[in-house]
Design an enzyme around this catalytic site. Structure first.
Site, mmCIF file in Angstrom:
data_model
loop_
_atom_site.group_PDB
_atom_site.id
_atom_site.type_symbol
_atom_site.label_atom_id
_atom_site.label_comp_id
_atom_site.label_asym_id
_atom_site.label_seq_id
_atom_site.Cartn_x
_atom_site.Cartn_y
_atom_site.Cartn_z
ATOM 1 N N PRO A 1 86.458 34.066 102.731
ATOM 2 C CA PRO A 1 86.579 33.670 101.327
ATOM 3 C C PRO A 1 86.925 34.869 100.446
ATOM 4 O O PRO A 1 86.427 35.977 100.665
ATOM 5 C CB PRO A 1 85.198 33.106 100.979
ATOM 6 C CG PRO A 1 84.374 33.177 102.203
ATOM 7 C CD PRO A 1 85.135 33.813 103.304
ATOM 8 N N ALA B 1 84.316 37.209 97.590
ATOM 9 C CA ALA B 1 82.961 36.762 97.890
ATOM 10 C C ALA B 1 82.090 37.918 98.395
ATOM 11 O O ALA B 1 80.960 37.713 98.803
ATOM 12 C CB ALA B 1 83.002 35.650 98.930
ATOM 13 N N GLY B 2 82.632 39.121 98.388
ATOM 14 C CA GLY B 2 81.865 40.273 98.878
ATOM 15 C C GLY B 2 81.929 40.402 100.387
ATOM 16 O O GLY B 2 81.183 41.180 100.980
ATOM 17 N N ASP C 1 83.892 49.517 102.781
ATOM 18 C CA ASP C 1 84.470 48.239 103.238
ATOM 19 C C ASP C 1 85.561 48.479 104.279
ATOM 20 O O ASP C 1 85.547 47.895 105.368
ATOM 21 C CB ASP C 1 85.068 47.454 102.066
ATOM 22 C CG ASP C 1 84.008 46.890 101.132
ATOM 23 O OD1 ASP C 1 82.831 47.275 101.287
ATOM 24 O OD2 ASP C 1 84.349 46.064 100.258
HETATM 25 C C1 MEV Z 1 81.377 46.632 97.731
HETATM 26 O O1 MEV Z 1 81.451 45.940 98.971
HETATM 27 C C2 MEV Z 1 80.347 47.720 97.830
HETATM 28 C C3 MEV Z 1 80.141 48.562 96.572
HETATM 29 O O2 MEV Z 1 79.159 49.543 96.903
HETATM 30 C C4 MEV Z 1 81.412 49.218 96.117
HETATM 31 C C5 MEV Z 1 81.892 50.294 97.067
HETATM 32 O O3 MEV Z 1 81.120 50.807 97.880
HETATM 33 O O4 MEV Z 1 83.091 50.642 96.972
HETATM 34 C C6 MEV Z 1 79.594 47.724 95.430
#
Ligand code: MEV
Length: 307
Positions: A95, A98-99, A146
């Site tokens: 998705p 959605a993280g 990521d």
């Molecule tokens: C995003 O998946 C994770 C955060 O820590 C941003 C990042 O690390 O670039 C919010």
């Protein structure tokens, strides 16, 4: 030439990782991106990505479009000035917003499929740094966690600028992922945390230090085969994320519902303000916790085993 990349979740340390604190992330292979690069009869580099409603020729896209940027960077990296006539097909079950790292996963699979099509060997290290360059275009100041966990497709202990450390759980454990269905505005939440940190750096540095300790202890419990001890650490990490203003009513509802339904602990995961939360569960309880999350408003759930 075909390639694929998994989704990801952050177990501990999101946001603090941007400020040089350690974080733990794991791949989620229940969802993935598939990319295929094929010769084409039509002139041009044609991109077909039905999941984001994109059907376009490369030269019609702005050069900083996330997909165009990856393709152009790969061509540049391999010194290709006359572009081949190709079809690039992108399919995804991850998705969007959605993280779960959908953007980074598209980029990783795309780099590998293009390099393969061009008969070029490319190391994980090079995939990771190419993708990181393009992540900066749409995320502002990403930590790089990521693209790293997705490139290496293994649990990662991540500390910005340090050599990558993967880790292996001493005992597998089960996580239920609950999606609020609200798009996670990662760039915005990362920017807001930066503004708050600039305004009150003492308070935020203290929070980041607490989170760093949580991530370090969590890695220790995972590697030594005591994952049941992670629940309390997840609850504590969520509380710090709330103080950093990156939770949301929807995330809190799911987090508290999971805890009430006998999850061992729960927290938001990723940029926050939307996107996903995660709950640590005994394997036998996974389905029932997932059902509770759905009745509490989750748009979808994924059960994943970390091993
Ligand atoms: C995003 O998946 C994770 C955060 O820590 C941003 C990042 O690390 O670039 C919010």
């Amino acid at each position: 030439m075909k390639s694929f990349a998994p989704g990801k979740i952050i177990l501990f340390g999101e946001h603090a990782v941007v400020y040089n604190r350690p974080a733990l992330a794991v791949p989620v292979d229940q969802v993935q991106v598939d990319v295929e690069v094929l010769d084409s009869d039509q002139p041009g580099v044609w991109i077909h990505a039905p999941v984001i409603d994109l059907q376009a020729e490369l030269s019609t896209l702005p050069p900083n479009h996330p997909i165009a940027a990856v393709i152009l960077t790969v061509f540049q990296r391999f010194g290709i000035s006359t572009f081949p006539n190709i079809n690039v097909k992108i399919d995804s079950t991850i998705p969007v917003a959605a993280g779960l790292g959908s953007g980074a996963a598209v980029s990783v699979a795309l780099v590998r499929a293009l390099a393969g099509f061009l008969d070029q060997a490319i190391s994980n290290h090079d995939v990771n740094s190419l993708v990181f360059e393009t992540e900066k275009l749409h995320h502002g100041t990403p930590s790089g966690i990521d693209n790293t966990v997705i490139t290496y497709n293994m649990p990662v202990y991540y500390l910005k600028g340090k050599p990558i450390e993967t880790f292996k759980p001493g005992k597998p454990f089960t996580i239920v992922i609950g999606d609020t269905g609200v798009p996670a505005p990662t760039k915005e939440s990362v920017g807001d945390v930066r503004r708050l940190w600039l305004r009150d750096s003492n308070r935020f540095e203290t929070i980041f230090n607490e989170i760093a300790q949580i991530s370090t202890m969590a890695r220790h419990f995972i590697e030594s085969g005591r994952p049941e001890l992670l629940g309390e650490l997840m609850n504590q990490n969520h509380e710090f994320l709330r103080q950093m203003t990156v939770s949301s009513p929807e995330l809190d509802v799911l987090v508290y519902a999971a805890r009430k339904a006998d999850a061992l602990g729960a927290k938001l995961s990723g940029g926050g303000r939307g996107g996903n939360m995660i709950a640590l569960v005994e394997q036998a309880e996974a389905e029932s916790v997932a059902a509770v999350l759905m009745s509490a408003g989750a748009k979808r759930t994924i059960i994943t085993e970390i091993k």
